[in-house]
Design a protein around this motif. Structure first.
Motif, PDB file in Angstrom:
ATOM      1  N   SER A  17      47.246  47.912  39.043  1.00 28.71           N
ATOM      2  CA  SER A  17      46.692  49.127  38.436  1.00 28.71           C
ATOM      3  C   SER A  17      47.733  49.836  37.588  1.00 28.71           C
ATOM      4  O   SER A  17      48.944  49.729  37.851  1.00 28.71           O
ATOM      5  CB  SER A  17      46.213  50.086  39.529  1.00 28.71           C
ATOM      6  OG  SER A  17      45.167  49.523  40.284  1.00 28.71           O
ATOM      7  N   VAL A  63      35.263  46.386  30.589  1.00 26.14           N
ATOM      8  CA  VAL A  63      36.070  47.196  31.511  1.00 26.14           C
ATOM      9  C   VAL A  63      35.221  47.981  32.506  1.00 26.14           C
ATOM     10  O   VAL A  63      35.776  48.651  33.391  1.00 26.14           O
ATOM     11  CB  VAL A  63      37.011  48.154  30.741  1.00 26.14           C
ATOM     12  CG1 VAL A  63      37.852  47.388  29.745  1.00 26.14           C
ATOM     13  CG2 VAL A  63      36.245  49.286  30.085  1.00 26.14           C
ATOM     14  N   ARG A  66      35.973  48.734  36.338  1.00 25.61           N
ATOM     15  CA  ARG A  66      37.418  48.576  36.594  1.00 25.61           C
ATOM     16  C   ARG A  66      38.225  49.750  36.050  1.00 25.61           C
ATOM     17  O   ARG A  66      39.228  50.131  36.639  1.00 25.61           O
ATOM     18  CB  ARG A  66      37.927  47.289  35.947  1.00 25.61           C
ATOM     19  CG  ARG A  66      37.256  46.025  36.464  1.00 25.61           C
ATOM     20  CD  ARG A  66      37.960  44.768  35.930  1.00 25.61           C
ATOM     21  NE  ARG A  66      37.892  44.674  34.477  1.00 25.61           N
ATOM     22  CZ  ARG A  66      38.966  44.596  33.694  1.00 25.61           C
ATOM     23  NH1 ARG A  66      40.172  44.601  34.214  1.00 25.61           N
ATOM     24  NH2 ARG A  66      38.816  44.495  32.367  1.00 25.61           N
ATOM     25  N   PHE A  67      37.800  50.295  34.926  1.00 26.52           N
ATOM     26  CA  PHE A  67      38.527  51.395  34.287  1.00 26.52           C
ATOM     27  C   PHE A  67      37.732  52.692  34.433  1.00 26.52           C
ATOM     28  O   PHE A  67      36.503  52.680  34.413  1.00 26.52           O
ATOM     29  CB  PHE A  67      38.722  51.128  32.792  1.00 26.52           C
ATOM     30  CG  PHE A  67      39.673  50.006  32.458  1.00 26.52           C
ATOM     31  CD1 PHE A  67      40.182  49.147  33.419  1.00 26.52           C
ATOM     32  CD2 PHE A  67      40.064  49.811  31.146  1.00 26.52           C
ATOM     33  CE1 PHE A  67      41.056  48.124  33.094  1.00 26.52           C
ATOM     34  CE2 PHE A  67      40.936  48.792  30.791  1.00 26.52           C
ATOM     35  CZ  PHE A  67      41.427  47.947  31.780  1.00 26.52           C
ATOM     36  N   MET A  82      43.254  52.320  35.203  1.00 30.86           N
ATOM     37  CA  MET A  82      42.919  50.905  35.026  1.00 30.86           C
ATOM     38  C   MET A  82      43.217  50.169  36.319  1.00 30.86           C
ATOM     39  O   MET A  82      44.378  50.114  36.758  1.00 30.86           O
ATOM     40  CB  MET A  82      43.731  50.306  33.878  1.00 30.86           C
ATOM     41  CG  MET A  82      43.551  51.051  32.558  1.00 30.86           C
ATOM     42  SD  MET A  82      44.404  50.253  31.179  1.00 30.86           S
ATOM     43  CE  MET A  82      46.102  50.478  31.674  1.00 30.86           C
ATOM     44  N   LEU A  85      43.407  44.817  36.991  1.00 29.86           N
ATOM     45  CA  LEU A  85      43.790  44.396  35.645  1.00 29.86           C
ATOM     46  C   LEU A  85      43.838  42.883  35.531  1.00 29.86           C
ATOM     47  O   LEU A  85      44.208  42.176  36.483  1.00 29.86           O
ATOM     48  CB  LEU A  85      45.137  45.009  35.275  1.00 29.86           C
ATOM     49  CG  LEU A  85      45.050  46.482  34.843  1.00 29.86           C
ATOM     50  CD1 LEU A  85      46.408  47.168  34.950  1.00 29.86           C
ATOM     51  CD2 LEU A  85      44.501  46.588  33.440  1.00 29.86           C
ATOM     52  N   ASP A  89      43.469  42.002  29.514  1.00 34.45           N
ATOM     53  CA  ASP A  89      43.610  43.434  29.228  1.00 34.45           C
ATOM     54  C   ASP A  89      44.915  43.732  28.491  1.00 34.45           C
ATOM     55  O   ASP A  89      45.135  44.874  28.078  1.00 34.45           O
ATOM     56  CB  ASP A  89      43.566  44.244  30.528  1.00 34.45           C
ATOM     57  CG  ASP A  89      42.223  44.178  31.229  1.00 34.45           C
ATOM     58  OD1 ASP A  89      42.211  44.034  32.471  1.00 34.45           O
ATOM     59  OD2 ASP A  89      41.185  44.257  30.530  1.00 34.45           O
ATOM     60  N   TYR A  93      47.517  50.055  23.795  1.00 33.09           N
ATOM     61  CA  TYR A  93      46.440  51.012  24.033  1.00 33.09           C
ATOM     62  C   TYR A  93      46.723  52.296  23.257  1.00 33.09           C
ATOM     63  O   TYR A  93      47.823  52.857  23.345  1.00 33.09           O
ATOM     64  CB  TYR A  93      46.322  51.302  25.533  1.00 33.09           C
ATOM     65  CG  TYR A  93      45.645  50.191  26.284  1.00 33.09           C
ATOM     66  CD1 TYR A  93      46.278  48.963  26.473  1.00 33.09           C
ATOM     67  CD2 TYR A  93      44.356  50.345  26.795  1.00 33.09           C
ATOM     68  CE1 TYR A  93      45.643  47.932  27.138  1.00 33.09           C
ATOM     69  CE2 TYR A  93      43.717  49.319  27.472  1.00 33.09           C
ATOM     70  CZ  TYR A  93      44.368  48.109  27.634  1.00 33.09           C
ATOM     71  OH  TYR A  93      43.734  47.087  28.299  1.00 33.09           O
TER      72      TYR A  93
END
Length: 121
Positions: A17, A63, A66-67, A82, A85, A89, A93
């Motif tokens: 994460s 995502v 998960r996000f 996040m 992962l 990914d 960003y």
């Protein structure tokens, strides 16, 4: 002037994460939508998640689950938690915010400088 400063990127193992933060500063009257985008090597920049001023969210299918995007309006900050992962990914960003400055008649988009996220064992 308005600045968006991201932090929290780094190297993480698959399944791990990370939490990204993006703080806006400057002559800001109001911030509308905020969001996260990413760009992997050789690919176009893509939307990851967005959040309205009132908290409505939107996620890319890749995502979802998960996000999690969130924001603190008092701090002019948007976050991206996040989890789980995956190597895919891996990307730079970027945060984006739709900001109305005191000196402007209408809002415009501002981008952060980007933060690298690498998912690898």
């Amino acid at each position: 002037q308005v600045q968006l400063v991201e932090s929290g990127g780094g190297l993480v193992q698959p399944g791990g994460s990370l939490r990204l933060s993006c703080a806006a500063s400057g002559s800001i009257f109001s911030i509308y939508a905020m969001g996260w985008y990413r760009q992997a090597p050789g690919k176009q920049r893509e939307l990851v998640a967005t959040i309205s001023r009132t908290g409505s969210t939107n996620y890319a299918d890749s995502v979802k689950g998960r996000f999690t995007i969130s924001r603190d309006n008092a701090k002019n900050t948007v976050y991206l938690q996040m989890n789980s992962l995956k190597p895919e990914d891996t990307a730079v960003y970027y945060c984006k915010a739709d900001i109305l400055r005191y000196s402007d008649y209408g809002p415009r988009d501002y981008w952060g400088q980007g933060t690298q996220v690498t998912v690898s064992s």
